[in-house]
Design a protein around this motif. Structure first.
Motif, PDB file in Angstrom:
ATOM      1  N   PHE A  72      33.663  21.300  42.942  1.00 61.78           N
ATOM      2  CA  PHE A  72      34.122  22.133  44.156  1.00 61.78           C
ATOM      3  C   PHE A  72      36.196  22.427  44.597  1.00 61.78           C
ATOM      4  N   LYS A  73      36.592  21.444  43.637  1.00 59.99           N
ATOM      5  CA  LYS A  73      38.629  20.999  44.575  1.00 59.99           C
ATOM      6  C   LYS A  73      38.671  22.268  43.434  1.00 59.99           C
ATOM      7  N   GLU A  74      38.209  22.562  42.635  1.00 57.38           N
ATOM      8  CA  GLU A  74      38.806  23.884  41.415  1.00 57.38           C
ATOM      9  C   GLU A  74      38.057  24.287  42.031  1.00 57.38           C
ATOM     10  N   PHE A  75      37.021  24.709  41.974  1.00 57.79           N
ATOM     11  CA  PHE A  75      36.435  26.043  42.858  1.00 57.79           C
ATOM     12  C   PHE A  75      37.011  26.928  44.217  1.00 57.79           C
ATOM     13  N   SER A  76      36.909  25.654  45.190  1.00 58.21           N
ATOM     14  CA  SER A  76      37.487  25.859  46.580  1.00 58.21           C
ATOM     15  C   SER A  76      39.027  26.531  46.367  1.00 58.21           C
ATOM     16  N   ASN A  77      39.936  25.783  45.814  1.00 56.33           N
ATOM     17  CA  ASN A  77      41.464  26.045  45.136  1.00 56.33           C
ATOM     18  C   ASN A  77      41.314  28.027  45.034  1.00 56.33           C
ATOM     19  N   LEU A  78      40.652  28.454  43.726  1.00 54.54           N
ATOM     20  CA  LEU A  78      40.167  29.538  43.709  1.00 54.54           C
ATOM     21  C   LEU A  78      40.193  30.740  44.418  1.00 54.54           C
ATOM     22  N   ALA A  79      38.546  29.962  45.166  1.00 56.78           N
ATOM     23  CA  ALA A  79      38.470  30.749  45.995  1.00 56.78           C
ATOM     24  C   ALA A  79      39.308  30.808  47.287  1.00 56.78           C
ATOM     25  N   ILE A  80      39.809  30.555  48.159  1.00 56.04           N
ATOM     26  CA  ILE A  80      40.875  30.280  48.893  1.00 56.04           C
ATOM     27  C   ILE A  80      42.024  31.037  48.909  1.00 56.04           C
ATOM     28  N   LYS A  81      42.644  30.354  47.439  1.00 52.35           N
ATOM     29  CA  LYS A  81      43.785  31.211  47.137  1.00 52.35           C
ATOM     30  C   LYS A  81      43.682  32.756  47.177  1.00 52.35           C
ATOM     31  N   ALA A  82      43.520  32.734  45.643  1.00 56.08           N
ATOM     32  CA  ALA A  82      42.331  34.350  45.084  1.00 56.08           C
ATOM     33  C   ALA A  82      42.191  35.521  45.686  1.00 56.08           C
ATOM     34  N   LEU A  83      40.778  35.090  46.225  1.00 53.90           N
ATOM     35  CA  LEU A  83      39.641  35.829  47.309  1.00 53.90           C
ATOM     36  C   LEU A  83      40.212  36.524  48.567  1.00 53.90           C
ATOM     37  N   LEU A  84      40.521  34.645  48.950  1.00 53.03           N
ATOM     38  CA  LEU A  84      40.521  35.754  50.730  1.00 53.03           C
ATOM     39  C   LEU A  84      41.548  36.002  50.229  1.00 53.03           C
ATOM     40  N   LEU A  85      42.661  36.388  50.713  1.00 53.63           N
ATOM     41  CA  LEU A  85      43.677  37.112  50.230  1.00 53.63           C
ATOM     42  C   LEU A  85      43.246  38.343  50.054  1.00 53.63           C
ATOM     43  N   THR A 124      33.749  44.116  52.384  1.00 52.72           N
ATOM     44  CA  THR A 124      34.057  42.603  51.680  1.00 52.72           C
ATOM     45  C   THR A 124      33.026  41.428  51.085  1.00 52.72           C
ATOM     46  N   SER A 125      31.968  41.972  52.328  1.00 50.17           N
ATOM     47  CA  SER A 125      31.061  40.797  51.951  1.00 50.17           C
ATOM     48  C   SER A 125      30.004  40.547  50.403  1.00 50.17           C
ATOM     49  N   LYS A 126      30.497  42.602  49.753  1.00 49.09           N
ATOM     50  CA  LYS A 126      29.729  41.873  48.436  1.00 49.09           C
ATOM     51  C   LYS A 126      30.584  41.703  47.332  1.00 49.09           C
ATOM     52  N   ILE A 127      31.657  41.724  48.005  1.00 45.46           N
ATOM     53  CA  ILE A 127      33.232  41.388  46.445  1.00 45.46           C
ATOM     54  C   ILE A 127      33.576  39.886  47.008  1.00 45.46           C
ATOM     55  N   VAL A 128      33.177  39.455  48.558  1.00 49.19           N
ATOM     56  CA  VAL A 128      32.823  37.570  48.301  1.00 49.19           C
ATOM     57  C   VAL A 128      31.778  37.265  47.335  1.00 49.19           C
ATOM     58  N   ALA A 129      30.848  37.982  47.345  1.00 49.69           N
ATOM     59  CA  ALA A 129      29.194  37.313  46.442  1.00 49.69           C
ATOM     60  C   ALA A 129      29.456  37.343  45.011  1.00 49.69           C
ATOM     61  N   VAL A 130      30.356  39.095  44.481  1.00 52.30           N
ATOM     62  CA  VAL A 130      29.891  38.910  43.310  1.00 52.30           C
ATOM     63  C   VAL A 130      31.551  38.100  42.862  1.00 52.30           C
ATOM     64  N   ALA A 131      32.510  37.685  43.407  1.00 50.13           N
ATOM     65  CA  ALA A 131      33.712  37.092  42.862  1.00 50.13           C
ATOM     66  C   ALA A 131      34.018  35.527  43.004  1.00 50.13           C
ATOM     67  N   SER A 132      32.779  35.118  43.635  1.00 47.96           N
ATOM     68  CA  SER A 132      32.802  33.680  44.233  1.00 47.96           C
ATOM     69  C   SER A 132      31.209  33.357  43.226  1.00 47.96           C
ATOM     70  N   SER A 133      30.162  34.366  42.902  1.00 47.21           N
ATOM     71  CA  SER A 133      29.936  33.902  41.724  1.00 47.21           C
ATOM     72  C   SER A 133      29.832  33.614  40.450  1.00 47.21           C
ATOM     73  N   LEU A 134      30.620  35.075  40.326  1.00 47.00           N
ATOM     74  CA  LEU A 134      31.337  35.051  38.661  1.00 47.00           C
ATOM     75  C   LEU A 134      32.530  33.810  38.662  1.00 47.00           C
ATOM     76  N   LEU A 135      33.311  33.425  39.617  1.00 45.53           N
ATOM     77  CA  LEU A 135      34.124  32.048  39.874  1.00 45.53           C
ATOM     78  C   LEU A 135      33.399  31.205  39.211  1.00 45.53           C
ATOM     79  N   LEU A 136      32.149  30.937  40.157  1.00 43.96           N
ATOM     80  CA  LEU A 136      31.128  29.193  40.239  1.00 43.96           C
ATOM     81  C   LEU A 136      30.572  28.969  38.485  1.00 43.96           C
ATOM     82  N   PHE A 137      30.419  30.314  38.004  1.00 43.41           N
ATOM     83  CA  PHE A 137      30.232  30.259  36.599  1.00 43.41           C
ATOM     84  C   PHE A 137      31.240  29.980  35.425  1.00 43.41           C
TER      85      PHE A 137
END
Length: 268
Positions: A72-85, A124-137
């Motif tokens: 969770f920590k590694e995933f949330s860091n990537l999602a917040i630092k990269a995806l959110l911006l 942005t919702s589609k970008i969030v869905a695709v990017a978060s799925s790939l990050l999780l994988f």
């Protein structure tokens, strides 16, 4: 009574930890292609489901799966630092410059339109869905497991090696940068502080970083040739990834959910 209460509490904690470990092992030990089907289902569901609410909900779902998988920590860091911006920048860009008639707010030449807000939310919702799925994988899948499964699918070892090298180039450069920075610190070079101090410390790192990358590439080529990588014939590997008994169940469940989603979308 206190000892009995403590004993019961310890047993409950042990059962909870054991259950969490079993769930974590269940997710981590899935075959790489099964994990990819899971994230592919999440990504496709964002495009099949109308609106943008479910697409945004894919990110919390991925966070929950990352929590169950123990990353969770590694995933949330990537999602917040990269995806959110990135998402915030795209949202503001579309909100201000997307053409439309219904103006919600205006200041000088800049204006926010209703059509721009709707398009920004959808995009942005589609970008969030695709990017978060790939990050999780890539968080729950080891690179060597993915490469091994790709080779079993019939891909050439050269193609899988290029894929593996592409995924590892950034982490390897980060490790080399940290090593060089530590070496600079031991020599009395200031590497922390103001922005200009960091820029001045970063410039001397470039030459050893580039030369080190070239040297490591040459060493890797020699190592591969010593193991007959370019020789013709079937390749063998000491590391094997096998499917578990749960992979078929997960794939059947994903197929059923996908069919139900398609049917619901057609009927609605």
């Amino acid at each position: 009574m206190n000892r009995r209460f403590i004993t019961i509490r310890k047993k409950r904690l042990f059962k909870e930890v054991h259950a969490v470990n079993k769930i974590q092992q269940f997710i981590v030990n899935l075959y790489p292609t099964t994990k990819f089907l899971i994230v592919l289902f999440l990504a496709l569901s964002a495009f099949i489901t109308p609106g943008y609410i479910w697409s945004y909900l894919v990110l919390p779902i991925c966070m929950f799966l990352a929590y169950l998988a123990g990353c969770f920590k590694e995933f949330s860091n990537l999602a917040i630092k990269a995806l959110l911006l990135i998402v915030l920048f795209i949202f503001l860009l579309q909100a201000f410059f997307y053409p439309g008639q219904e103006i919600l707010w205006q200041w000088g030449i800049f204006s926010v339109k209703q059509e721009g807000i709707q398009f920004a939310l959808s995009l942005t919702s589609k970008i969030v869905a695709v990017a978060s799925s790939l990050l999780l994988f890539f968080r729950i899948t080891k690179v060597k497991d993915l490469v091994s499964s790709l080779e079993k699918l019939g891909l050439s070892p050269k193609v899988t090696f290029i894929f593996l090298s592409t995924l590892q180039i950034i982490p390897e450069m980060q490790k080399s940068t940290h090593v060089i920075m530590d070496a600079q610190k031991t020599r009395g070079v200031e590497t922390e502080g103001k922005l200009m101090t960091r820029v001045k410390a970063f410039v001397p790192i470039l030459s050893p970083l580039v030369l080190g990358s070239i040297a490591s590439t040459e060493e890797r080529v020699l190592t591969l040739e010593s193991r007959a990588f370019s020789a013709k014939g079937n390749k063998t590997s000491l590391y094997q990834v096998n499917k578990t008994k749960h992979d078929l169940k997960v794939r059947i469940l994903l197929l059923i959910l996908f069919i139900l989603l398609i049917v619901w979308r057609v009927l609605s």
